[in-house]
Design a protein around this motif. Structure first.
Motif, PDB file in Angstrom:
ATOM      1  N   VAL A   1      -9.681 101.344  17.087  1.00  0.00           N
ATOM      2  CA  VAL A   1     -11.026 100.843  17.408  1.00  0.00           C
ATOM      3  C   VAL A   1     -11.907 101.969  17.939  1.00  0.00           C
ATOM      4  N   GLU A   2     -11.310 102.850  18.769  1.00  0.00           N
ATOM      5  CA  GLU A   2     -12.076 103.981  19.298  1.00  0.00           C
ATOM      6  C   GLU A   2     -12.618 104.851  18.164  1.00  0.00           C
ATOM      7  N   ARG A   3     -11.841 104.999  17.104  1.00  0.00           N
ATOM      8  CA  ARG A   3     -12.241 105.885  16.014  1.00  0.00           C
ATOM      9  C   ARG A   3     -13.208 105.224  15.039  1.00  0.00           C
ATOM     10  N   PHE A   4     -13.051 103.912  14.828  1.00  0.00           N
ATOM     11  CA  PHE A   4     -13.909 103.220  13.856  1.00  0.00           C
ATOM     12  C   PHE A   4     -15.111 102.539  14.510  1.00  0.00           C
ATOM     13  N   GLY A   5     -15.001 102.211  15.777  1.00  0.00           N
ATOM     14  CA  GLY A   5     -16.053 101.470  16.460  1.00  0.00           C
ATOM     15  C   GLY A   5     -15.844  99.972  16.308  1.00  0.00           C
ATOM     16  N   SER A   6     -16.056  99.233  17.374  1.00  0.00           N
ATOM     17  CA  SER A   6     -15.768  97.797  17.368  1.00  0.00           C
ATOM     18  C   SER A   6     -16.606  97.035  16.339  1.00  0.00           C
ATOM     19  N   ASP A   7     -17.793  97.523  16.034  1.00  0.00           N
ATOM     20  CA  ASP A   7     -18.649  96.826  15.055  1.00  0.00           C
ATOM     21  C   ASP A   7     -18.092  96.910  13.633  1.00  0.00           C
ATOM     22  N   SER A   8     -17.160  97.841  13.407  1.00  0.00           N
ATOM     23  CA  SER A   8     -16.590  98.010  12.067  1.00  0.00           C
ATOM     24  C   SER A   8     -15.353  97.139  11.836  1.00  0.00           C
ATOM     25  N   ILE A   9     -14.878  96.463  12.906  1.00  0.00           N
ATOM     26  CA  ILE A   9     -13.594  95.767  12.841  1.00  0.00           C
ATOM     27  C   ILE A   9     -13.788  94.320  12.411  1.00  0.00           C
ATOM     28  N   ASP A  10     -13.069  93.930  11.362  1.00  0.00           N
ATOM     29  CA  ASP A  10     -13.069  92.531  10.928  1.00  0.00           C
ATOM     30  C   ASP A  10     -11.977  91.738  11.632  1.00  0.00           C
ATOM     31  N   SER A  11     -10.755  92.285  11.715  1.00  0.00           N
ATOM     32  CA  SER A  11      -9.639  91.550  12.307  1.00  0.00           C
ATOM     33  C   SER A  11      -8.534  92.517  12.711  1.00  0.00           C
ATOM     34  N   LEU A  12      -7.572  91.988  13.481  1.00  0.00           N
ATOM     35  CA  LEU A  12      -6.467  92.775  14.004  1.00  0.00           C
ATOM     36  C   LEU A  12      -5.150  92.225  13.467  1.00  0.00           C
ATOM     37  N   VAL A  13      -4.211  93.110  13.185  1.00  0.00           N
ATOM     38  CA  VAL A  13      -2.875  92.710  12.749  1.00  0.00           C
ATOM     39  C   VAL A  13      -1.866  93.324  13.702  1.00  0.00           C
ATOM     40  N   ILE A  14      -1.133  92.464  14.418  1.00  0.00           N
ATOM     41  CA  ILE A  14      -0.124  92.909  15.374  1.00  0.00           C
ATOM     42  C   ILE A  14       1.247  92.782  14.722  1.00  0.00           C
ATOM     43  N   THR A  15       2.014  93.849  14.741  1.00  0.00           N
ATOM     44  CA  THR A  15       3.342  93.805  14.142  1.00  0.00           C
ATOM     45  C   THR A  15       4.380  93.374  15.174  1.00  0.00           C
ATOM     46  N   ALA A  16       5.431  92.714  14.690  1.00  0.00           N
ATOM     47  CA  ALA A  16       6.530  92.245  15.533  1.00  0.00           C
ATOM     48  C   ALA A  16       7.845  92.623  14.869  1.00  0.00           C
ATOM     49  N   SER A  17       8.801  93.067  15.651  1.00  0.00           N
ATOM     50  CA  SER A  17      10.111  93.391  15.077  1.00  0.00           C
ATOM     51  C   SER A  17      10.823  92.136  14.577  1.00  0.00           C
ATOM     52  N   GLY A  18      10.498  90.992  15.183  1.00  0.00           N
ATOM     53  CA  GLY A  18      11.195  89.747  14.867  1.00  0.00           C
ATOM     54  C   GLY A  18      12.350  89.470  15.794  1.00  0.00           C
ATOM     55  N   GLY A  19      12.760  90.482  16.582  1.00  0.00           N
ATOM     56  CA  GLY A  19      13.819  90.296  17.555  1.00  0.00           C
ATOM     57  C   GLY A  19      15.193  90.120  16.929  1.00  0.00           C
ATOM     58  N   PRO A  20      16.208  89.843  17.737  1.00  0.00           N
ATOM     59  CA  PRO A  20      17.580  89.751  17.236  1.00  0.00           C
ATOM     60  C   PRO A  20      17.856  88.512  16.395  1.00  0.00           C
ATOM     61  N   PHE A  21      16.967  87.516  16.454  1.00  0.00           N
ATOM     62  CA  PHE A  21      17.218  86.252  15.749  1.00  0.00           C
ATOM     63  C   PHE A  21      16.312  86.057  14.537  1.00  0.00           C
ATOM     64  N   ARG A  22      15.770  87.161  14.053  1.00  0.00           N
ATOM     65  CA  ARG A  22      14.813  87.068  12.943  1.00  0.00           C
ATOM     66  C   ARG A  22      15.393  86.343  11.734  1.00  0.00           C
ATOM     67  N   MET A  23      16.664  86.549  11.450  1.00  0.00           N
ATOM     68  CA  MET A  23      17.297  85.956  10.271  1.00  0.00           C
ATOM     69  C   MET A  23      18.212  84.781  10.622  1.00  0.00           C
ATOM     70  N   LEU A  24      18.270  84.418  11.893  1.00  0.00           N
ATOM     71  CA  LEU A  24      19.189  83.353  12.312  1.00  0.00           C
ATOM     72  C   LEU A  24      18.656  81.987  11.897  1.00  0.00           C
ATOM     73  N   PRO A  25      19.485  81.145  11.259  1.00  0.00           N
ATOM     74  CA  PRO A  25      19.020  79.806  10.880  1.00  0.00           C
ATOM     75  C   PRO A  25      18.593  78.994  12.095  1.00  0.00           C
ATOM     76  N   ARG A  26      17.646  78.113  11.879  1.00  0.00           N
ATOM     77  CA  ARG A  26      17.062  77.339  12.978  1.00  0.00           C
ATOM     78  C   ARG A  26      18.123  76.576  13.764  1.00  0.00           C
TER      79      ARG A  26
END
Length: 361
Positions: free
Chosen positions: A139-164
């Motif tokens: 954001v500092e480099r592009f400026g807040s007025d240039s931003i449409d949306s944010l994408v936050i990444t997640a590792s998924g943790g240790p249970f990412r593939m564990l059945p419900r």
């Protein structure tokens, strides 16, 4: 050279911060140290860094004020875990000192208040969470007025593939086996439940003043892309580095400069990057956080407090893993629509939410 006060020097953030200072002695020095209760360890670190001022937080927040007044640090890194980190953040900003913030609860609980205080005292809040550090720099480099949306990444943790159906059976030991990051118990369990990612969604909305509809979570197991922005033209930009908290720590301590450092340069050929949609139904803490972030009032305070109580109960083996979202949802069903007007209100809401969570327990 910047003088750094390290709050929570024996935790994972504090330990990484001190490793940065060890390796960048021409840029940073230790002004003072605090830890929760590890007196021997704090003394050992104070001796190593030739630091005359070090305390444990058993001495209370007045001890932090004394440290600031005696050492006049240029920047403070807050690596204290949980809601306990809010009052130290407030104190630092009230002294007009730049705050390198790893304590996400400060923003989740009291973003408007701490941001107003930083503006009043003419100092900066510099995010140290790897995801928010990435967004901040983009954001500092592009400026807040240039931003449409944010994408936050997640590792998924240790249970990412564990059945419900197996999530109800997981143990504390299972939840503490994070596949990517080495962190403290509470945040590691939050990562397993995706509550941590929920807190980061709230933090992103408040830090960067975007509606929750403009924040997306993507599961990225390798934890190489730490977050992305989408600009108004539809193009996406991301920040890539090894999953090592020293990168965002260096970024915050160095800001507004970008300094060469001691860490190995990232090599694209070492990884294959993959991306998945989050399993919202199986990990309801993420949905609860999105819902809390949409509302005004004290809902995000209640989310954090209820989760802290539930996680501690899980660690103590009083409840199961899936009871964490059940307890949090029950607390959020209360009316939290009143807007906190000051820090006393924030702490009162926090106490009330903890009381409700204990009653549900």
């Amino acid at each position: 050279m910047k003088k750094v006060l390290v709050l929570g020097c024996t935790g994972s953030i504090g330990t990484s911060t001190l490793d940065v200072i060890r390796n960048m002695k021409d840029e940073f020095s230790v002004a003072a140290l605090t830890a929760h209760s590890s007196v021997g360890k704090v003394k050992q670190l104070a001796d190593e860094f030739n630091c005359d001022y070090a305390i444990t937080l058993n001495e209370g927040v007045d001890g932090i004020k004394r440290l600031i007044e005696k050492t006049t640090p240029d920047i403070v890194i807050n690596g204290i875990a949980g809601a306990a980190g809010l009052e130290p953040s407030r104190i630092v900003l009230d002294y007009g000192i730049d705050l390198a913030l790893a304590n996400k609860e400060t923003i989740v609980m009291a973003a408007p208040l701490v941001q107003a205080l930083a503006k009043k005292r003419n100092c900066s809040i510099l995010p140290v969470d790897s995801e928010h550090s990435a967004i901040f720099n983009l954001v500092e480099r592009f400026g807040s007025d240039s931003i449409d949306s944010l994408v936050i990444t997640a590792s998924g943790g240790p249970f990412r593939m564990l059945p419900r159906e197996k999530l109800a059976l997981v143990t504390v030991e299972d939840a503490l086996k994070h596949p990517t990051w080495d962190m403290g118990k509470k945040i590691t369990i939050d990562s397993a439940s995706l509550a941590n990612k929920g807190l980061e969604v709230i933090e992103a909305c408040r830090l960067f003043h975007v509606p929750v509809s403009k924040v997306q979570v993507v599961v990225h197991p390798q934890s190489i892309i730490h977050s992305l922005i989408r600009t108004n033209d539809g193009v996406m930009y991301g920040q890539l580095s090894e999953p090592d908290m020293k990168h965002p720590i260096v970024s915050a301590l160095s800001w507004p400069k970008v300094l060469p450092n001691f860490m190995e340069k990232f090599n694209l050929f070492d990884y294959e990057l993959t991306f998945f949609k989050p399993r919202f139904e199986d990990f309801p803490m993420l949905s609860l956080a999105f819902s809390a972030a949409e509302k005004n009032g004290g809902y995000t305070i209640a989310f954090n407090a209820a989760n802290e109580v539930a996680v501690q109960a899980f660690i103590e083996r009083k409840i199961g893993f899936l009871d964490i979202p059940r307890i949090t949802a029950a607390v959020l069903d209360k009316d939290w629509s009143k807007e906190p007007e000051n820090f006393d209100d924030v702490f009162a809401f926090d106490s009330m939410a903890r009381k409700y969570a204990e009653e549900v327990l």
